[in-house]
Design an enzyme around this catalytic site. Structure first.
Site, PDB file in Angstrom:
ATOM      1  N   ASP A  45       1.056  -2.017   0.181  1.00 15.24           N
ATOM      2  CA  ASP A  45       0.229   0.570   0.132  1.00 15.24           C
ATOM      3  C   ASP A  45       0.607   1.444  -0.152  1.00 15.24           C
ATOM      4  O   ASP A  45       1.585   1.457   0.876  1.00 15.24           O
ATOM      5  CB  ASP A  45      -0.644  -0.267   1.635  1.00 15.24           C
ATOM      6  N   GLU A  72       1.131  -0.458  -4.994  1.00 14.03           N
ATOM      7  CA  GLU A  72       0.194   0.525  -5.234  1.00 14.03           C
ATOM      8  C   GLU A  72       0.824   1.545  -5.306  1.00 14.03           C
ATOM      9  O   GLU A  72       0.907   2.607  -4.812  1.00 14.03           O
ATOM     10  CB  GLU A  72      -0.104   0.368  -4.131  1.00 14.03           C
ATOM     11  N   ASP A 126     -11.137   1.201  -1.826  1.00 13.33           N
ATOM     12  CA  ASP A 126     -11.668   2.538  -1.426  1.00 13.33           C
ATOM     13  C   ASP A 126     -12.514   3.250  -2.120  1.00 13.33           C
ATOM     14  O   ASP A 126     -12.816   4.823  -1.963  1.00 13.33           O
ATOM     15  CB  ASP A 126     -10.245   4.003  -1.662  1.00 13.33           C
TER      16      ASP A 126
END
Length: 506
Positions: free
Chosen positions: A297, A344, A398
């Site tokens: 992430d 990411e 998200d």
């Protein structure tokens, strides 16, 4: 590391159906693995599995090494003899398409405590040897984590900086005194971890037998109120009391005009560098123990990260600070060899960030929902511009669901009404929409692309609207609650997904 051409589904275990208010690692998880196999999918992506703290977020874990005991299957505990069927005869009236975390935690923790008591009463023979072996093998983090959790409970759940000062400061005498005082509670937390890794191991074995790899999620930061920060405060920007001096976030972007203030303490990368990034090596070793692939992430934060003075109410007054860069990944590669990492790389991505990603051959990510609007990365998210070493999504955790994004307004983004109109016109033309449902048009576009990996959120496979959204960045509560119901997983869905998978040789 390059991945074979394949596709899979993004679904966090809490979103699974079941009778106890939230998904877990039990029968419904194994049924979902069967669905993946029947539909020809080769990857199951999950969010972080750590114990959750603030706002029930998987990205605000109480430990980077522990598993979430709320994911333990009560049905499996009955099978093991540590709960009885009578213990589960009276289940509170809990919602089936969302999670009431307060009610679920109260119900499940009472059952988990009962199971722990029965486990220790019956502990003997090979079971005792297995438990003690687990505790010895995981001693580097398990004891500190169990003490942290027991002490947190003893202090009414408040953050560790509010505990008895000697314990908060980890004075040896205080650690010894509290370890004796909380011995039973500490043992309970160790048992829950022992059982979590047993249940997860059985689920992972089921995946491996069917050729399904599990992709986990490694957040760049850990929560301030965590065993990680409490036990290694010298590795974070904290004041003498232990409160953060500098915190993490991102500047204004697609999701928010004032940026995102995450609040996690930022790292003392200088100190981590001095010992060869030992903490990160231990962290990645723990993650690779339970996952086959790892989504890293906020990858750009390793090249440079956005740092905000503690006490700010928005992310507007932060600044970019250089991170460890390639040196960290060199250390990890020396330890583990080729790294099964997905970077990411969404948001403000610079050439320096991409240079690191390409140097280590990490696939990046593309979000198809962002391909048609004003996002600066939009052109690279259009399938005709894809490279093979890529993981492509309709949307991520998200994002709104694809249907919610398509029928909704400007919502959580910075788009104007005109932007929205142009975006829909462009998407309709690009996807050649002629009556096909938007989510299936986007799934087909990704499946047909050259991207090595395609991952579809479960909500998009089910064609659900915005009410099924998993997370809205910046919203302080109401996230991470969505669940599907058992009868939504119909055979025709598996057949349709399998046909696309076969057609496009995934």
């Amino acid at each position: 590391m390059r991945f074979p051409r394949s596709s899979g589904v993004l679904l966090h275990p809490t979103s699974l159906p079941g009778p106890y208010g939230a998904g877990d690692l039990g029968p419904e998880a194994h049924s979902f693995v069967e669905f993946l196999a029947e539909s020809g999918q080769k990857i199951w992506q999950v969010l972080p599995l750590n114990p959750t703290g603030y706002a029930d977020s998987p990205y605000q874990g109480l430990s980077a090494f522990a598993g979430n005991p709320l994911l333990l299957s009560l049905d499996i505990l009955v099978e093991r003899g540590w709960l009885s069927s009578e213990d589960l005869s009276e289940v509170p009236d809990l919602p089936t398409t969302s999670i009431d975390y307060g009610a679920v935690i109260a119900f499940r923790m009472a059952k988990l405590r009962k199971a722990a008591s029965r486990f220790f009463v019956t502990l003997q023979g090979s079971g005792k040897a297995e438990y003690e072996g687990f505790c010895a093998e995981q001693a580097a983090w398990l004891g500190d984590y169990a003490l942290f959790m027991a002490a947190k409970d003893a202090h009414g759940g408040i953050a560790w900086t509010g505990w008895e000062p000697e314990l908060a400061a980890r004075r040896p005498a205080a650690l010894a005194r509290w370890s004796v005082r909380l011995a039973e509670e500490i043992a309970t937390h160790k048992f829950w971890q022992f059982e979590f890794f047993r249940q997860w191991g059985a689920l992972r074995d089921a995946c491996q037998r069917r050729g399904i790899r599990i992709m986990g999620d490694l957040p760049i930061y850990v929560a301030h109120d965590s065993a990680d920060v409490w036990t290694a405060r010298e590795l974070f920007w904290l004041d003498e009391r232990g409160d953060p001096l500098k915190v993490s976030g991102v500047p204004p972007d697609y999701f928010s005009g004032t940026g995102q203030l995450w609040g996690n303490p930022t790292y003392r990368w200088d100190r981590m560098q001095e010992d060869g990034f030992r903490w990160w090596i231990a962290r990645l070793r723990g993650v690779m123990r339970i996952f086959d692939l790892v989504r890293l992430d906020h990858f750009r934060g390793f090249e440079a990260y956005y740092e905000i003075p503690a006490g700010e109410t928005t992310a507007l007054n932060g600044e970019w600070v250089k991170g460890p860069g390639a040196e960290l990944f060199e250390a990890l590669e020396r330890e583990f060899g080729a790294l099964p990492i997905v970077a990411e790389n969404l948001g403000v991505i610079t050439p320096d960030v991409e240079a690191i990603r390409k140097r280590f051959d990490f696939p990046g990510m593309a979000i198809l929902q962002f391909a048609f609007g004003t996002d600066p990365q939009g052109p690279s998210f259009r399938p005709h511009n894809y490279e093979r070493n890529l993981v492509a999504y309709t949307g991520g955790h998200d994002n709104d669901t694809t249907v919610g994004w398509w029928v909704g307004g400007t919502g959580d983004s910075n788009r104007s009404e005109d932007d929205l109109l142009r975006e829909r016109e462009f998407a309709s033309a690009y996807l050649n929409l002629r009556g096909e449902q938007i989510q299936w048009a986007m799934i087909r576009a990704l499946m047909a692309s050259v991207a090595d990996t395609v991952l579809i959120p479960m909500q998009d496979l089910l064609g659900l609207g915005g009410a099924a959204r998993m997370n809205l960045p910046g919203r302080m509560s109401g996230n991470w609650k969505w669940r599907y119901e058992r009868d939504q997983l119909r055979p025709e869905l598996a057949l349709r997904l399998r046909a696309l998978t076969k057609l496009y040789e995934r």
